[in-house]
Design an enzyme around this catalytic site. Structure first.
Site, PDB file in Angstrom:
ATOM      1  N   PHE A 151      42.359  38.724  40.929  1.00 57.73           N
ATOM      2  CA  PHE A 151      42.282  39.754  40.302  1.00 57.73           C
ATOM      3  C   PHE A 151      41.043  40.107  39.586  1.00 57.73           C
ATOM      4  O   PHE A 151      40.692  40.964  38.831  1.00 57.73           O
ATOM      5  CB  PHE A 151      43.157  39.772  38.781  1.00 57.73           C
ATOM      6  CG  PHE A 151      44.556  39.110  39.319  1.00 57.73           C
ATOM      7  CD1 PHE A 151      45.205  40.071  40.167  1.00 57.73           C
ATOM      8  CD2 PHE A 151      45.056  38.030  38.756  1.00 57.73           C
ATOM      9  CE1 PHE A 151      46.505  39.562  40.688  1.00 57.73           C
ATOM     10  CE2 PHE A 151      46.359  37.534  39.376  1.00 57.73           C
ATOM     11  CZ  PHE A 151      46.940  38.424  40.212  1.00 57.73           C
TER      12      PHE A 151
ATOM     13  N   TRP B  56      45.305  46.865  36.170  1.00 55.91           N
ATOM     14  CA  TRP B  56      44.288  46.234  36.372  1.00 55.91           C
ATOM     15  C   TRP B  56      44.359  44.785  37.061  1.00 55.91           C
ATOM     16  O   TRP B  56      43.467  44.326  37.666  1.00 55.91           O
ATOM     17  CB  TRP B  56      44.181  45.835  34.785  1.00 55.91           C
ATOM     18  CG  TRP B  56      42.786  44.623  34.562  1.00 55.91           C
ATOM     19  CD1 TRP B  56      41.576  45.225  34.334  1.00 55.91           C
ATOM     20  CD2 TRP B  56      42.949  43.292  34.424  1.00 55.91           C
ATOM     21  NE1 TRP B  56      40.721  44.002  34.115  1.00 55.91           N
ATOM     22  CE2 TRP B  56      41.667  42.963  34.343  1.00 55.91           C
ATOM     23  CE3 TRP B  56      43.817  42.396  34.549  1.00 55.91           C
ATOM     24  CZ2 TRP B  56      41.345  41.387  34.313  1.00 55.91           C
ATOM     25  CZ3 TRP B  56      43.795  41.009  34.171  1.00 55.91           C
ATOM     26  CH2 TRP B  56      42.548  40.714  34.025  1.00 55.91           C
ATOM     27  N   HIS B  57      45.546  44.290  37.178  1.00 57.79           N
ATOM     28  CA  HIS B  57      46.040  43.106  37.791  1.00 57.79           C
ATOM     29  C   HIS B  57      45.883  43.482  39.327  1.00 57.79           C
ATOM     30  O   HIS B  57      45.647  42.396  39.918  1.00 57.79           O
ATOM     31  CB  HIS B  57      47.403  42.597  37.248  1.00 57.79           C
ATOM     32  CG  HIS B  57      47.447  41.813  36.027  1.00 57.79           C
ATOM     33  ND1 HIS B  57      47.471  42.543  35.016  1.00 57.79           N
ATOM     34  CD2 HIS B  57      47.046  40.568  35.760  1.00 57.79           C
ATOM     35  CE1 HIS B  57      47.489  41.765  33.936  1.00 57.79           C
ATOM     36  NE2 HIS B  57      47.224  40.596  34.537  1.00 57.79           N
ATOM     37  N   GLY B  58      46.113  44.389  39.919  1.00 61.34           N
ATOM     38  CA  GLY B  58      45.978  44.457  41.337  1.00 61.34           C
ATOM     39  C   GLY B  58      46.378  45.742  42.012  1.00 61.34           C
ATOM     40  O   GLY B  58      47.071  46.421  41.235  1.00 61.34           O
TER      41      GLY B  58
END
Length: 468
Positions: free
Chosen positions: A468, A322-324
């Site tokens: 993000f 999800w963060h990258g």
């Protein structure tokens, strides 16, 4: 448009507030419509074309909500629409955020030469996508469907939390969208909260960012142990004040318009276990994954430990992704999976012994995790970590001493403010005293003026979570 920009502070926000409390005061629907279009303008200010992506998300999730509500007594059909909802939302997220990353890795592993598209990332897509999914899932679980598409649009697009959270659950604001009540106390507390967040972002995060960038942009082969640790600690503080400051501003802005968002940070760096840290850090994201992924998988109430481990693995791989779209984030998520699994299996996080030692262990891994988070790739991350533990053979250098001397006051203030020390002192000894209340107002005014001065001078003003 950044909250920490003169355009927002002196043009957008004052105009929106004035119109909201004057022209639009006649009806709640008019206020909601106004806030919706003001939010679209806020988003379009920097990314006009991507407003279409957000509008598509709003429309489709509104339709999915209606469809699921229509078949709420026919669970098999409702589940089909829920599945389509997940495919649509995650599909959009995949195309914009992960498609290029996947193709690059396929090319690297197979030797193929597939075209890698250069796709710009819409601001806040991870946040508003999760909010949109939250709405439809909550309708599936029995929450009342929203028949007015503009109200769904306001929930997803509301500018205070649009691009960086906190991730607002539909069930927490469904009533407020139509029946909120604005009060002077809420408005004034919102202004105070906004100033606190702005000061944390501009005065602390932005200043510490210069130290962190100096360390992480240096040659890892020559960086000293002291400089590498100084940079890692600076980034640890920067990301906290950057993100929690933005959350403070979002919560404060929400209160100005009568909305009450849940807290997103609770002094995470005082934690004595990784489990506790993730109860205190980015609470809205952790709650989202807990309620929509971990619990549906069975959570920790499963018969076999192997299933518990699998559940944790799924959640933390998804959290990292999800963060990258980078292997550093995947490795970061895997690190937390290992640590949290260890704590779950040993009940270390429930132990009351050696709290100071567990606090050191927690901070150590959190700092190492932020190195992974900050590095451009895995190789650079491991090279930097190696330097932290003497890999370069140099203990200290002049640049580290200079940066520490120049910024020691910021480090001291940042460390103190990252704990509840000042808050505890205020509530224990000074709350309710008129002189102190006046002093607090004066301090907030000074902080605001100093922050604005930094912005007008064009001081360094990045924002980490825009990535993000």
């Amino acid at each position: 448009m950044l909250f920490s920009s003169t355009t927002f502070l002196f043009f957008f926000l004052p105009i929106v507030l004035i119109l909201y409390y004057t022209v639009c005061r006649k009806s709640r629907m008019l206020q909601n419509v106004f806030l919706f279009f003001a939010s679209l303008l806020f988003y379009a200010w920097g990314e006009p074309i991507f407003v279409l992506v957000m509008l598509l998300s709003i429309f489709m999730n509104y339709v999915f909500g209606l469809a699921i509500n229509k078949y709420k007594y026919k669970k098999s059909t409702a589940k089909v629409f829920l599945f389509i909802t997940a495919v649509f939302n995650l599909g959009i997220l995949f195309i914009f955020k992960y498609l290029a990353f996947v193709i690059e890795n396929i090319n690297n592993l197979s030797g193929a030469d597939f075209y890698v598209p250069q796709i710009a990332l819409p601001l806040g897509i991870s946040f508003f996508t999760f909010q949109a999914m939250s709405y439809v899932i909550d309708v599936y679980r029995g929450e009342q469907v929203q028949k007015n598409p503009l109200n769904v649009g306001l929930y997803i697009a509301f500018f205070p939390q649009l691009i960086a959270g906190p991730i607002v659950r539909y069930e927490t604001v469904a009533y407020q969208i139509q029946c909120r009540k604005e009060t002077f106390d809420d408005f004034s507390s919102g202004v105070c909260r906004f100033i606190i967040g702005l000061s944390k972002k501009v005065l602390l995060a932005n200043t510490l960012a210069i130290v962190a960038d100096s360390a992480f942009n240096s040659d890892d082969g020559n960086i000293s142990v002291a400089f590498s640790w100084l940079g890692a600690i600076a980034y640890t503080l920067q990301i906290f004040f950057d993100f929690s400051g933005y959350s403070d501003m979002a919560i404060g802005l929400g209160r100005m318009f009568g909305f009450k968002f849940l807290e997103n940070f609770d002094y995470p760096y005082i934690s004595s276990s990784i489990t506790e840290f993730w109860r205190r850090w980015h609470i809205s994201l952790g709650t989202w994954f807990r309620d929509y992924v971990y619990f549906p998988l069975g959570g920790s109430r499963v018969k076999h430990k192997s299933r518990l481990i699998l559940n944790l693995f799924i959640v933390w791989m998804l959290t990292g992704i999800w963060h990258g779209a980078n292997w550093t984030f995947i490795l970061w998520g895997f690190m937390y999976f290992v640590l949290l699994t260890f704590e779950k299996l040993t009940n270390l996080h429930k132990s009351g012994k050696l709290v100071w030692l567990r606090h050191i262990y927690t901070l150590l891994f959190v700092i190492l995790g932020w190195v992974l988070f900050r590095a451009d790739n895995v190789t650079e991350a491991f090279s930097y970590i190696a330097a932290m533990f003497g890999g370069t053979g140099t203990l200290i250098d002049n640049e580290a001493l200079f940066l520490l001397k120049e910024n020691i006051v910021y480090f001291v203030f940042a460390i103190i403010i990252s704990t509840p020390l000042l808050k505890s002192l205020y509530y224990k000894h000074f709350q309710g005293k008129k002189v102190v209340s006046v002093l607090v107002v004066v301090v907030l005014m000074v902080l605001f003026l100093v922050s604005v001065t930094y912005l007008v001078k064009g001081a360094y003003n990045p924002f980490i979570y825009f990535n993000f």
